[in-house]
Design a protein around this motif. Structure first.
Motif, PDB file in Angstrom:
ATOM      1  N   ASN A 238       0.864  -1.317   0.002  1.00  0.00           N
ATOM      2  CA  ASN A 238      -0.018  -0.089  -0.053  1.00  0.00           C
ATOM      3  C   ASN A 238       0.689   1.253  -0.123  1.00  0.00           C
ATOM      4  O   ASN A 238       1.826   1.387   0.633  1.00  0.00           O
ATOM      5  CB  ASN A 238      -0.947  -0.072   1.266  1.00  0.00           C
ATOM      6  CG  ASN A 238      -1.830  -1.171   1.312  1.00  0.00           C
ATOM      7  OD1 ASN A 238      -2.416  -1.705   0.194  1.00  0.00           O
ATOM      8  ND2 ASN A 238      -2.027  -1.715   2.316  1.00  0.00           N
ATOM      9  N   ALA A 239       0.522   2.263  -0.626  1.00  0.00           N
ATOM     10  CA  ALA A 239       1.206   3.522  -0.731  1.00  0.00           C
ATOM     11  C   ALA A 239       0.288   4.671  -0.382  1.00  0.00           C
ATOM     12  O   ALA A 239      -1.004   4.476  -0.873  1.00  0.00           O
ATOM     13  CB  ALA A 239       1.839   3.780  -2.264  1.00  0.00           C
ATOM     14  N   ASP A 272      -4.799   6.741  -0.558  1.00  0.00           N
ATOM     15  CA  ASP A 272      -4.123   5.285   0.024  1.00  0.00           C
ATOM     16  C   ASP A 272      -4.429   4.429  -1.231  1.00  0.00           C
ATOM     17  O   ASP A 272      -5.419   4.322  -1.696  1.00  0.00           O
ATOM     18  CB  ASP A 272      -4.767   4.825   1.228  1.00  0.00           C
ATOM     19  CG  ASP A 272      -4.419   5.541   2.442  1.00  0.00           C
ATOM     20  OD1 ASP A 272      -3.316   6.212   2.355  1.00  0.00           O
ATOM     21  OD2 ASP A 272      -5.273   5.937   3.398  1.00  0.00           O
ATOM     22  N   ILE A 273      -3.392   4.058  -1.656  1.00  0.00           N
ATOM     23  CA  ILE A 273      -3.511   3.118  -2.930  1.00  0.00           C
ATOM     24  C   ILE A 273      -2.969   1.743  -2.811  1.00  0.00           C
ATOM     25  O   ILE A 273      -1.903   1.758  -2.263  1.00  0.00           O
ATOM     26  CB  ILE A 273      -2.829   3.706  -4.296  1.00  0.00           C
ATOM     27  CG1 ILE A 273      -3.633   4.956  -4.426  1.00  0.00           C
ATOM     28  CG2 ILE A 273      -3.412   2.866  -5.632  1.00  0.00           C
ATOM     29  CD1 ILE A 273      -3.029   5.901  -5.720  1.00  0.00           C
ATOM     30  N   GLY A 274      -3.412   0.708  -3.376  1.00  0.00           N
ATOM     31  CA  GLY A 274      -2.806  -0.797  -3.072  1.00  0.00           C
ATOM     32  C   GLY A 274      -2.233  -1.075  -4.397  1.00  0.00           C
ATOM     33  O   GLY A 274      -2.660  -0.725  -5.620  1.00  0.00           O
ATOM     34  N   GLY A 275      -1.182  -2.006  -4.319  1.00  0.00           N
ATOM     35  CA  GLY A 275      -0.655  -2.393  -5.716  1.00  0.00           C
ATOM     36  C   GLY A 275      -0.035  -3.554  -5.434  1.00  0.00           C
ATOM     37  O   GLY A 275       0.547  -4.115  -4.306  1.00  0.00           O
ATOM     38  N   PRO A 276       0.443  -4.357  -6.507  1.00  0.00           N
ATOM     39  CA  PRO A 276       1.117  -5.669  -6.305  1.00  0.00           C
ATOM     40  C   PRO A 276       2.768  -5.413  -5.700  1.00  0.00           C
ATOM     41  O   PRO A 276       3.000  -6.412  -5.279  1.00  0.00           O
ATOM     42  CB  PRO A 276       1.216  -6.081  -7.934  1.00  0.00           C
ATOM     43  CG  PRO A 276       1.077  -4.825  -8.667  1.00  0.00           C
ATOM     44  CD  PRO A 276       0.352  -3.992  -7.986  1.00  0.00           C
ATOM     45  N   ASP A 277       3.407  -4.363  -6.392  1.00  0.00           N
ATOM     46  CA  ASP A 277       4.558  -4.004  -5.780  1.00  0.00           C
ATOM     47  C   ASP A 277       4.789  -2.610  -6.142  1.00  0.00           C
ATOM     48  O   ASP A 277       4.115  -1.957  -6.504  1.00  0.00           O
ATOM     49  CB  ASP A 277       5.622  -5.042  -6.608  1.00  0.00           C
ATOM     50  CG  ASP A 277       5.345  -4.986  -7.991  1.00  0.00           C
ATOM     51  OD1 ASP A 277       5.314  -4.095  -8.508  1.00  0.00           O
ATOM     52  OD2 ASP A 277       5.359  -6.192  -8.830  1.00  0.00           O
ATOM     53  N   ARG A 283       4.418   2.667 -11.732  1.00  0.00           N
ATOM     54  CA  ARG A 283       3.950   2.834 -13.074  1.00  0.00           C
ATOM     55  C   ARG A 283       2.701   3.328 -13.166  1.00  0.00           C
ATOM     56  O   ARG A 283       2.165   4.376 -13.905  1.00  0.00           O
ATOM     57  CB  ARG A 283       3.713   1.526 -13.783  1.00  0.00           C
ATOM     58  CG  ARG A 283       5.063   0.909 -13.955  1.00  0.00           C
ATOM     59  CD  ARG A 283       4.977   0.036 -15.207  1.00  0.00           C
ATOM     60  NE  ARG A 283       4.105  -1.270 -14.753  1.00  0.00           N
ATOM     61  CZ  ARG A 283       4.462  -2.349 -14.395  1.00  0.00           C
ATOM     62  NH1 ARG A 283       5.902  -2.454 -13.653  1.00  0.00           N
ATOM     63  NH2 ARG A 283       3.629  -3.071 -13.680  1.00  0.00           N
ATOM     64  N   TYR A 284       1.591   3.084 -12.320  1.00  0.00           N
ATOM     65  CA  TYR A 284       0.273   3.489 -12.202  1.00  0.00           C
ATOM     66  C   TYR A 284       0.241   5.144 -11.929  1.00  0.00           C
ATOM     67  O   TYR A 284      -0.410   6.099 -12.374  1.00  0.00           O
ATOM     68  CB  TYR A 284      -0.624   2.937 -10.973  1.00  0.00           C
ATOM     69  CG  TYR A 284      -1.970   3.385 -10.879  1.00  0.00           C
ATOM     70  CD1 TYR A 284      -2.971   3.279 -11.778  1.00  0.00           C
ATOM     71  CD2 TYR A 284      -2.182   4.500  -9.764  1.00  0.00           C
ATOM     72  CE1 TYR A 284      -4.109   3.774 -11.591  1.00  0.00           C
ATOM     73  CE2 TYR A 284      -3.390   5.001  -9.472  1.00  0.00           C
ATOM     74  CZ  TYR A 284      -4.345   4.748 -10.520  1.00  0.00           C
ATOM     75  OH  TYR A 284      -5.934   5.168 -10.361  1.00  0.00           O
ATOM     76  N   VAL A 300       8.060   2.859  -2.774  1.00  0.00           N
ATOM     77  CA  VAL A 300       7.551   3.287  -3.919  1.00  0.00           C
ATOM     78  C   VAL A 300       8.256   4.535  -4.538  1.00  0.00           C
ATOM     79  O   VAL A 300       8.128   4.739  -5.545  1.00  0.00           O
ATOM     80  CB  VAL A 300       5.951   3.267  -3.719  1.00  0.00           C
ATOM     81  CG1 VAL A 300       5.083   3.977  -4.648  1.00  0.00           C
ATOM     82  CG2 VAL A 300       5.319   2.253  -3.124  1.00  0.00           C
ATOM     83  N   ARG A 301       8.465   5.682  -3.468  1.00  0.00           N
ATOM     84  CA  ARG A 301       9.038   6.869  -3.706  1.00  0.00           C
ATOM     85  C   ARG A 301      10.436   6.457  -4.848  1.00  0.00           C
ATOM     86  O   ARG A 301      10.500   7.400  -5.739  1.00  0.00           O
ATOM     87  CB  ARG A 301       9.334   7.551  -2.415  1.00  0.00           C
ATOM     88  CG  ARG A 301      10.053   8.735  -2.775  1.00  0.00           C
ATOM     89  CD  ARG A 301      10.311   9.427  -1.651  1.00  0.00           C
ATOM     90  NE  ARG A 301       9.485   9.813  -0.580  1.00  0.00           N
ATOM     91  CZ  ARG A 301       9.184   9.333   0.497  1.00  0.00           C
ATOM     92  NH1 ARG A 301      10.134   8.475   0.852  1.00  0.00           N
ATOM     93  NH2 ARG A 301       8.196   9.639   1.369  1.00  0.00           N
TER      94      ARG A 301
END
Length: 333
Positions: A238-239, A272-277, A283-284, A300-301
């Motif tokens: 999560n980011a 707050d956003i979730g992602g696979p990695d 990329r998103y 993520v940063r």
């Protein structure tokens, strides 16, 4: 012979059914004399109902527009029709994200005569609601059971299966039902884990009241809790980002099904956003094509900085050659 109270309610129902009635028409419908009608009209006026009348044999009685709302009197077919309409509105989400239709249906079913409640039960068993593509099924009975649990204010035993199909039984303190536009979520406090959870209503197998009353302390915002769960729950990473735009604009950039939003003043939004990695999230974020700042996590940063640098270098490699070509072509002139 019906009682005077029942007769008065019947008279109010008739007056509300159409603009005007003659005294004779009311007497025929109620199987009483004209004198009884006039006496009952006088009684209703004493009770505060604004009933107007026109003199003469062809005159009539009418309930003045804007007067006190009369008691809601429905016959069997009307009550059934209202309940069916509310049921479909609750299942389809036609009224938006609030629970008005579900709440009204729950109240109505509590006061319906048993014969009407039985008919609704038969209909629930015989009819199948066809959801939109990808939308899960949930029975009207289960939806009402969950809503009733939220209203009762007592602990319940929840039988539930997760996305992997694993069955669990846990004690919960019910709080709210939330409709996201696609599906219903049941918000409750997991007693064993002592934390607030969201459960997809279509995955609830059974809910059994325990009779143990509970007083909820500092409950969360149920809509925000569901939004965060939907956006980040299924993902391993999560980011949290900050976008320098209003909440409305942020929702246009990142739908509520993708991120959980909260305003930071009028001109900034935290999401707050979730992602696979980390790389997938980077990329998103780049694809949003908008200024933003990654608040966490550091992975993520760094992934975003790395991809931004690669993008810059890919586009900067040709710049010296382009400037050289420009100088060469300009020389002879």
């Amino acid at each position: 012979m019906i009682s005077a109270s029942a007769r008065l309610l019947r008279l109010v129902s008739l007056l509300a059914a159409r603009p005007s009635w003659t005294c004779g028409e009311l007497a025929d419908r109620m199987a009483v004399t004209d004198r009884t009608v006039r006496r009952d009209i006088a009684k209703l006026r004493e009770l505060g109902y604004a009933i107007e009348s026109d003199p003469g044999p062809w005159g009539g009685y009418r309930l003045r527009a804007g007067s006190r709302v009369p008691p809601l009197i429905l016959d069997d077919e009307e009550a059934f029709a209202v309940a069916v309409g509310l049921r479909e509105a609750a299942l389809s989400g036609a009224l938006g994200g609030d629970q008005a239709a579900l709440s009204a249906l729950l109240k109505l079913r509590q006061v319906l005569p048993q014969r009407i409640a039985d008919r609704l039960g038969e209909m629930d068993a015989a009819f199948v609601h066809t959801p939109r593509p990808g939308e899960p099924q949930i029975t009207p009975g289960m939806l009402l059971e969950l809503a009733a649990a939220c209203r009762r204010g007592e602990r319940a035993r929840l039988s539930y299966h997760d996305r992997e199909g694993r069955a669990t039984v846990r004690d919960v303190d019910p709080y709210r039902l939330v409709h996201t536009g696609r599906r219903w979520y049941f918000v409750a406090r997991d007693v064993t884990r002592d934390e607030w959870r969201t459960f997809r209503a279509d995955r609830v197998d059974h809910l059994q009241p325990t009779g143990h009353p509970v007083q909820l302390v500092d409950p969360p915002d149920p809509a925000l809790l569901v939004s965060r769960s939907v956006a980040t729950g299924p993902y391993p990473l999560n980011a949290t980002i900050r976008i320098p735009v209003s909440m409305d604009r942020a929702l246009e950039l990142i739908p509520s099904t993708v991120g959980a939003h909260r305003p930071e003043g009028p001109d900034a939004t935290i999401v707050d956003i979730g992602g696979p990695d980390a790389d997938g999230l980077a990329r998103y974020l780049l694809g949003l094509a908008t200024p933003l700042r990654v608040l966490s996590p550091e992975a993520v940063r760094q992934a975003l900085l790395r991809r931004t640098q690669e993008l810059f270098e890919d586009n900067a490699n040709d710049l010296p050659q382009q400037r050289h070509c420009t100088r060469t072509s300009a020389g002879p002139q």
